[in-house]
Scaffold this motif. Structure first.
Motif, short mmCIF file in Angstrom:
data_model
loop_
_atom_site.label_atom_id
_atom_site.label_comp_id
_atom_site.label_asym_id
_atom_site.label_seq_id
_atom_site.Cartn_x
_atom_site.Cartn_y
_atom_site.Cartn_z
N ASP A 49 -90.71 -68.94 45.66
CA ASP A 49 -89.64 -69.83 46.07
C ASP A 49 -88.75 -70.22 44.90
O ASP A 49 -87.55 -70.42 45.07
CB ASP A 49 -90.24 -71.11 46.70
N TYR A 50 -89.35 -70.34 43.71
CA TYR A 50 -88.59 -70.72 42.52
C TYR A 50 -89.10 -69.92 41.31
O TYR A 50 -90.27 -69.52 41.28
CB TYR A 50 -88.71 -72.22 42.24
N PHE A 51 -88.22 -69.73 40.36
CA PHE A 51 -88.57 -69.03 39.13
C PHE A 51 -88.18 -69.90 37.94
O PHE A 51 -87.10 -70.50 37.93
CB PHE A 51 -87.83 -67.69 39.02
N LEU A 52 -89.05 -69.96 36.95
CA LEU A 52 -88.78 -70.71 35.73
C LEU A 52 -88.95 -69.80 34.53
O LEU A 52 -89.87 -68.99 34.46
CB LEU A 52 -89.75 -71.89 35.59
N GLY A 53 -88.04 -69.92 33.58
CA GLY A 53 -88.14 -69.18 32.33
C GLY A 53 -87.79 -70.09 31.18
O GLY A 53 -87.00 -71.03 31.33
N CYS A 54 -88.37 -69.83 30.00
CA CYS A 54 -88.04 -70.65 28.84
C CYS A 54 -86.64 -70.33 28.33
O CYS A 54 -86.10 -71.04 27.48
CB CYS A 54 -89.06 -70.47 27.72
N GLY A 113 -87.09 -59.53 35.96
CA GLY A 113 -86.07 -58.55 36.31
C GLY A 113 -84.72 -58.92 35.74
O GLY A 113 -84.41 -60.09 35.49
N ASP A 114 -83.88 -57.90 35.55
CA ASP A 114 -82.62 -58.08 34.81
C ASP A 114 -81.64 -59.04 35.48
O ASP A 114 -80.78 -59.59 34.81
CB ASP A 114 -81.95 -56.71 34.63
N LYS A 164 -79.98 -65.39 40.66
CA LYS A 164 -80.56 -66.01 41.84
C LYS A 164 -80.41 -67.53 41.76
O LYS A 164 -80.62 -68.12 40.71
CB LYS A 164 -82.04 -65.64 41.98
N PRO A 165 -80.08 -68.18 42.86
CA PRO A 165 -79.93 -69.65 42.84
C PRO A 165 -81.22 -70.39 42.61
O PRO A 165 -81.21 -71.57 42.26
CB PRO A 165 -79.34 -69.95 44.22
N ASN A 166 -82.37 -69.72 42.82
CA ASN A 166 -83.66 -70.39 42.65
C ASN A 166 -84.29 -70.10 41.29
O ASN A 166 -85.50 -70.26 41.11
CB ASN A 166 -84.63 -70.01 43.77
N PHE A 167 -83.48 -69.66 40.33
CA PHE A 167 -83.96 -69.49 38.95
C PHE A 167 -83.47 -70.65 38.10
O PHE A 167 -82.30 -71.04 38.16
CB PHE A 167 -83.45 -68.17 38.35
N GLY A 169 -86.59 -64.81 31.10
CA GLY A 169 -86.66 -64.66 32.55
C GLY A 169 -86.35 -63.25 32.99
O GLY A 169 -87.00 -62.70 33.89
N ARG A 170 -85.35 -62.64 32.35
CA ARG A 170 -85.00 -61.26 32.70
C ARG A 170 -86.12 -60.28 32.36
O ARG A 170 -86.39 -59.35 33.11
CB ARG A 170 -83.72 -60.85 31.97
N VAL A 171 -86.77 -60.49 31.23
CA VAL A 171 -87.87 -59.61 30.83
C VAL A 171 -89.01 -59.68 31.83
O VAL A 171 -89.59 -58.67 32.23
CB VAL A 171 -88.36 -59.95 29.41
N VAL A 172 -89.35 -60.90 32.25
CA VAL A 172 -90.51 -61.09 33.11
C VAL A 172 -90.21 -60.79 34.58
O VAL A 172 -90.99 -60.12 35.25
CB VAL A 172 -91.06 -62.53 32.96
#
Length: 336
Positions: free
Chosen positions: A13-18, A28-29, A34-37, A23-26
């Motif tokens: 439902d949501y994605f978090l990256g530091c 996808g590019d 995406k609005p849920n990143f 975030g792209r590495v983990v």
């Protein structure tokens, strides 16, 4: 591992990256489209990492660093990721241009013996300080005239933000994502650039003296710890409200439908855990990702199996992926 995280794009439902790059590495590019990143910044405590002239003077005095000396510094593990042997080559070029340069290394790691050997080979043992692991990192950051970070790779290095918080000019490799470069203090050079170019840039940006405060810029970019914590609280509050809404909706369904959804949830979780810990070829993952509704297809494939065992689930996932790949390969190529 990568294949599993690519599949997560379809179900989370949501994605978090530091950071965006991490975030792209983990995931996808195009995950940041995406609005849920969201980016959960590697924020730091402005109450600790701020310009401190007294700490600067005391730390330099403790290590015999004169006011006329120029001190380059590094904080982190001395390992392959941080590229410390290249750092030593950069410092050798800096020292050749200006005899006032000294280097302080805060941290330890498997590359330390090689670092010591390199310092000796360059005749720099009296100008390189191995300070080891330290608890008062802000005091050391303040002592630096320049922070060096020529890493081979990074996610979103917190030390780069800590250095900016202390007002220290930074020189990093272009392998370091620019997410955390939010002040004019940070400069980048490629690892392929001549060492003389690194030395010249270091000489240019390390002006020396007391450091200026840049926390207004850092806080506005979300790197102040309390601000970042409030943003995370807001996100979790949103998730909680959505979960409560889903629960209320679920309770309106007949018992058979509730059990059906509970079963589907468990199977989905088992499938994702399996793909996290088992190996799936990239080609197999891609053919699954190309499906309009990947998880429904996988759930249908596993519905008559004992999903308590990852080997069983993995067998069904691979079988379905291979079936789809064979179907694709058997289709005639379209020609113009």
């Amino acid at each position: 591992w990568r294949a599993a995280h690519l599949v997560y794009q379809l179900f989370a439902d949501y994605f978090l990256g530091c950071g965006v790059a991490a975030g792209r590495v983990v995931f996808g590019d195009h995950i940041d489209a995406k609005p849920n990143f969201s980016v959960a910044c590697n924020a730091v405590d402005a109450g600790r990492f701020h310009p401190d002239a007294a700490a600067r003077a005391a730390t330099r005095a403790n290590y015999g660093i004169a006011d006329t000396d120029r001190l380059a510094g590094f904080v982190g593990r001395l390992n392959h990721q941080k590229n410390p042997l290249f750092l030593m080559e950069v410092f050798a070029a800096m020292a050749a241009q200006d005899v006032r340069w000294k280097l302080m290394l805060v941290g330890t790691g498997e590359k330390e013996p090689e670092m010591r050997a390199a310092a000796e080979a360059h005749g720099l043992t009296d100008r390189v300080i191995f300070a080891g692991v330290q608890s008062d990192v802000p005091a050391f950051m303040n002592a630096f005239d320049l922070f060096l970070l020529p890493s081979n790779f990074e996610g979103s290095p917190v030390t780069l933000v800590e250095a900016q918080g202390c007002g220290v000019p930074c020189l990093a490799s272009t392998n370091v994502p620019d997410d955390g470069s939010v002040t004019e203090l940070v400069h980048f050079l490629p690892l392929a650039a001549p060492l003389t170019e690194w030395a010249a840039k270091a000489d240019e940006i390390a002006v020396g003296g007391d450091h200026a405060d840049h926390w207004q810029t850092l806080a506005a970019a979300g790197y102040e710890l309390k601000t970042a914590a409030r943003r995370m609280e807001q996100l979790y509050d949103k998730l909680r409200r959505e979960q409560q809404s889903y629960t209320r909706e679920l309770l309106t369904l007949p018992p058979s439908k509730i059990l059906e959804k509970a079963w589907e949830y468990l199977v989905r979780e088992d499938i994702l855990l399996t793909m996290e810990y088992k190996t799936l070829e990239n080609e197999q993952a891609q053919v699954l990702l190309d499906l309009p509704d990947t998880m429904t297809v996988l759930c249908d494939a596993a519905k008559d199996q004992d999903t308590r065992h990852q080997d069983t689930i993995m067998h069904e996932i691979e079988k379905k992926a291979n079936e789809l790949a064979m179907e694709q390969s058997s289709q005639p190529e379209q020609t113009m």
